[in-house]
Design an enzyme around this catalytic site. Structure first.
Site, PDB file in Angstrom:
ATOM      1  CB  VAL A 481      -1.825   6.433  -2.461  1.00  0.00           C
ATOM      2  CG1 VAL A 481      -2.365   5.012  -2.490  1.00  0.00           C
ATOM      3  CG2 VAL A 481      -0.556   6.503  -1.627  1.00  0.00           C
ATOM      4  CB  SER A 482      -4.969   5.603  -7.130  1.00  0.00           C
ATOM      5  OG  SER A 482      -5.190   4.361  -6.465  1.00  0.00           O
ATOM      6  CG  ASP A 483      -6.632   4.198  -1.994  1.00  0.00           C
ATOM      7  OD1 ASP A 483      -5.499   4.696  -2.019  1.00  0.00           O
ATOM      8  OD2 ASP A 483      -6.910   3.188  -1.327  1.00  0.00           O
ATOM      9  CB  CYS A 484      -4.358   8.603  -0.485  1.00  0.00           C
ATOM     10  SG  CYS A 484      -4.067   7.105   0.473  1.00  0.00           S
ATOM     11  CB  THR A 487     -10.051   9.546  -0.005  1.00  0.00           C
ATOM     12  OG1 THR A 487     -10.394   8.228  -0.437  1.00  0.00           O
ATOM     13  CG2 THR A 487     -10.754   9.830   1.308  1.00  0.00           C
TER      14      THR A 487
END
Length: 759
Positions: A481-484, A487
């Protein structure tokens, strides 16, 4: 008593790439706990039930009780003094932070992540119960204690009018009501059980037209059980998988989520599978409808949907299209020679199911695909290894709190919460004191990175690259997942600036490069970052959205939140490693910032796709733009965003946004204009990062006081209304947000407002 076990598992059918790191499973031990501890649990359950209509959320008290006992060594921060130039307000903020941080550290699991309730949707658990029932393993997989707690959960979240909603805060819907009513009956409740609750639920269903008015997903599950005829369903043709990939409506071009639902659903539909017709099934046929079961017009039922459920209405042209498939195409595919094509399509569907199971270690892409894949594997072969591996992973989805046992949206939110928590803790002036906590979290994140792409030719199975990325949950899940990824990598980069003696060795440089490569691969041509895959089709595909209850479901989209997370991470990476793919990194940051600017609404806000709602997305947008060099001083976009946030500040000084904002796409305050700790924190962080303290610090002082007034005696912030969302109407609980973001906000307020002299 129930006990949470972390990173454990003894089943020979469990598959893992990293020794089950992050796995969280609740087990019942009849001998566990003192009489006092058991009494405390019962008190928590009783108090939730008594206030269930005004407080929809549990506070995750069972886990907190367990961790209070296991993590009994308190983190003593009382000796850490306030800054030399801090006044009384500074002392209050510093004291609040120390209490909150101490509490968060004591809620960390031994493997480094922060477990918590990640549920909220009311149609996940019934699908699992139906699957286990028709496959004949309900009482084997779910103990009597599991079933008792599931009944407790469903009863606790029944609305006052007798129905059940799409989610725990939602108005009653036919999907939620029919499925939860059925679930209770399959869990052993009689037609008059639950002190009248069953009857109330049945009355709601019948008063709103009966179960023929449920959504397409509800019709599907009822058909599997045998209480709805398959002829009352719109087609879910597996033959779509046989079409050329170049066609814009090929499943490989749909959003990853809808694809992972469609494939096993199309197999089950194509088989017209119906479970055993048991006495309870026969009873349900008479309980769910106003007309005798044998007299129901199933063709008419095919297009019926209750107004309470209808979020994305179907056009008359779409109904005509479904009717054409139903009346002319399906009959051909059910008879020779068309049957040969159907058999080929079914085999293709199952090959896709097995590949997904292999890539996710039988966790699957969320609760709905999990139940569907279990059932598809059982239909294919009840004695198969695949079915046994699936059953071993059912428990990963079950979470218990004082409101009962629920099915989570995923098998947790481990990586996502750990990355955010690290970011919050690193920003404090307590890094040395927090060393053991940060070291455990660092180890968890490093060992949760995906080290390889999906096996063999992953493009053939419509998968994106995953090597170097992070999932939302655990490495075993396998879905980057991009935002995971952003982050988790950002957290590792922040920790790399601290002595390894305190937080452990940094993430290896090649692993950092792999993460950046995975992250940048998820940027679309317009500069926006998608979540799981690049955009593969056109928005017009939403016109054939068959779900009725959800929006923005058919294709992948670029998201403001994912774009912001990605460019924040890349900006920090560029600062630490300026020579690595310099032009590409700078291009991603620049294009990402431009995408965020172009997505701003006329009132200065952004619409949130993963959190509620305008507050969430505007916080992300502002922090992303700031990381790309925009501020209040040089960006009209940022100024407009800050003005929007300030216009929504409540008289109390806080912010509080309702989930109705997502549903209606109009900013809506919580009932009674109540402040919400998480929303207040999001707005504060955005304003502080943008430079509001230099322009006018008064709104920030008011917001900080609102947060301080919300804090509980034990240092935590209260569990308030729901804060997460996907598909516009599916609301999700993020139980760790209540502490993560107030800590972030108060830390920023202390450092950039109070200590900076912006009084």
């Amino acid at each position: 008593m129930w006990r949470l076990k972390v990173s454990e598992g003894g089943s020979p059918w469990l598959r893992s790439v990293n020794n089950l790191l992050g796995r969280q499973v609740w087990e019942f031990d009849p001998d566990l706990g003192t009489p006092e501890e058991r009494a405390d649990v019962e008190k928590a359950r009783r108090e939730f039930a008594e206030h269930r209509f005004e407080r929809k959320h549990s506070s995750d008290l069972l886990m907190r009780m367990q961790f209070a006992k296991e993590n009994c060594q308190k983190l003593d921060l009382l000796a850490v003094k306030r800054g030399e130039h801090e006044d009384v307000m500074g002392e209050a903020v510093w004291s609040s932070l120390k209490r909150a941080i101490s509490r968060v550290c004591n809620l960390q699991a031994h493997d480094g992540h922060w477990p918590g309730d990640y549920a909220g949707l009311m149609f996940f658990l019934p699908g699992l119960i139906i699957t286990l029932h028709v496959s004949g393993v309900l009482n084997t997989v779910l103990s009597s204690e599991h079933q008792k707690e599931m009944r407790r959960y469903i009863y606790n979240h029944q609305n006052e009018d007798g129905g059940w909603g799409l989610h725990i805060e939602g108005h009653s819907t036919m999907l939620g009501s029919s499925l939860n009513y059925v679930a209770l009956r399959l869990l052993g409740e009689g037609p008059n059980g639950g002190d009248g609750c069953i009857e109330n639920g049945r009355n709601w269903i019948l008063d709103h037209g009966g179960a023929t008015f449920t959504t397409s997903w509800g019709k599907f599950w009822l058909s599997v059980l045998g209480v709805f005829d398959w002829s009352g369903n719109n087609p879910v043709p597996p033959e779509l998988l046989l079409l050329p990939y170049q066609l814009p409506f090929h499943p490989g071009r749909m959003s990853s989520y809808i694809r992972m639902v469609f494939i096993p659903m199309s197999y089950i539909y194509g088989k017209r599978f119906v479970g055993p017709v048991t006495p309870v099934v026969l009873e349900l046929r008479s309980e769910l409808y106003n007309d005798p079961y044998d007299e129901i017009d199933w063709n008419k039922a095919r297009t019926q949907c209750a107004k309470e459920d209808m979020y994305y209405p179907r056009s008359s042209k779409l109904d005509m299209f479904w009717s054409f498939l139903h009346k002319f195409i399906e009959p051909v595919l059910l008879r020779w020679p068309g049957r040969k094509l159907r058999e080929k399509a079914l085999a293709t569907s199952m090959r896709n199911v097995h590949y997904e199971d292999e890539c996710t270690r039988y966790i699957c892409f969320g609760g709905v695909p999990k139940a569907l894949n279990i059932l598809a594997c059982w239909i294919e072969d009840p004695s198969s290894e695949a079915f046994k591996c699936h059953i071993a992973r059912v428990y990963d989805y079950l979470w218990i709190a004082e409101d009962g046992m629920k099915m989570q949206i995923y098998d947790g939110s481990q990586v996502w919460d750990a990355g955010l928590t690290v970011e919050a803790l690193v920003a404090t002036d307590l890094v040395k004191e927090l060393g053991p906590t940060l070291k455990r979290a660092h180890s968890f994140l490093k060992n949760s990175q995906l080290l390889d792409n999906c096996p063999r030719d992953f493009n053939r199975w419509y998968r994106h690259i995953s090597k170097g990325g992070w999932t939302f949950t655990t490495a075993d899940d396998g879905w980057q997942v991009s935002d995971c990824t952003a982050t988790a990598l950002k957290a590792c980069l922040l920790l790399s600036r601290i002595s390894p003696e305190i937080v452990g060795e940094p993430l290896e440089i090649d692993a950092q490069y792999d993460a950046v490569n995975c992250l940048m691969s998820l940027m679309n041509d317009n500069g926006g970052f998608s979540a799981f895959e690049l955009v593969r089709s056109n928005t017009w595909l939403e016109h054939i959205n068959p779900t009725e209850a959800f929006g923005r479901v058919m294709i992948e989209y670029p998201y403001v939140e994912c774009t912001s997370s990605s460019i924040q991470c890349l900006a920090l990476f560029k600062k630490l490693h300026p020579g690595h793919r310099k032009e590409e990194v700078e291009n991603c940051i620049s294009k990402g910032a431009n995408f965020i600017e172009s997505s701003q609404r006329s009132d200065g806000s952004w619409y949130g796709s993963w959190g509620i709602c305008f507050t969430y997305a505007t916080w992300f947008a502002v922090t992303g733009l700031v990381s790309a060099g925009r501020t209040l001083g040089n960006s009209a976009t940022v100024r407009k965003a800050c003005d929007f946030l300030l216009s929504k500040q409540l008289p109390s000084g806080g912010w509080g946004e309702s989930y109705l904002s997502c549903h209606d796409e109009v900013y809506t305050n919580l009932k009674g204009n109540r402040p919400h700790g998480t929303h207040t924190a999001w707005a504060m962080i955005a304003l502080i990062d943008a430079g509001q303290a230099e322009r006018d610090p008064v709104p920030l002082h008011r917001a900080a006081k609102a947060l301080l007034n919300l804090q509980l005696e034990d240092g935590e912030f209260p569990q308030q209304e729901i804060v997460g969302v996907f598909l516009q109407t599916a609301m999700i609980s993020y139980s760790q947000y209540r502490n993560i973001f107030p800590i972030m906000a108060l830390t920023g307020y202390r450092r950039r407002v109070l200590l900076a002299g912006n009084i």
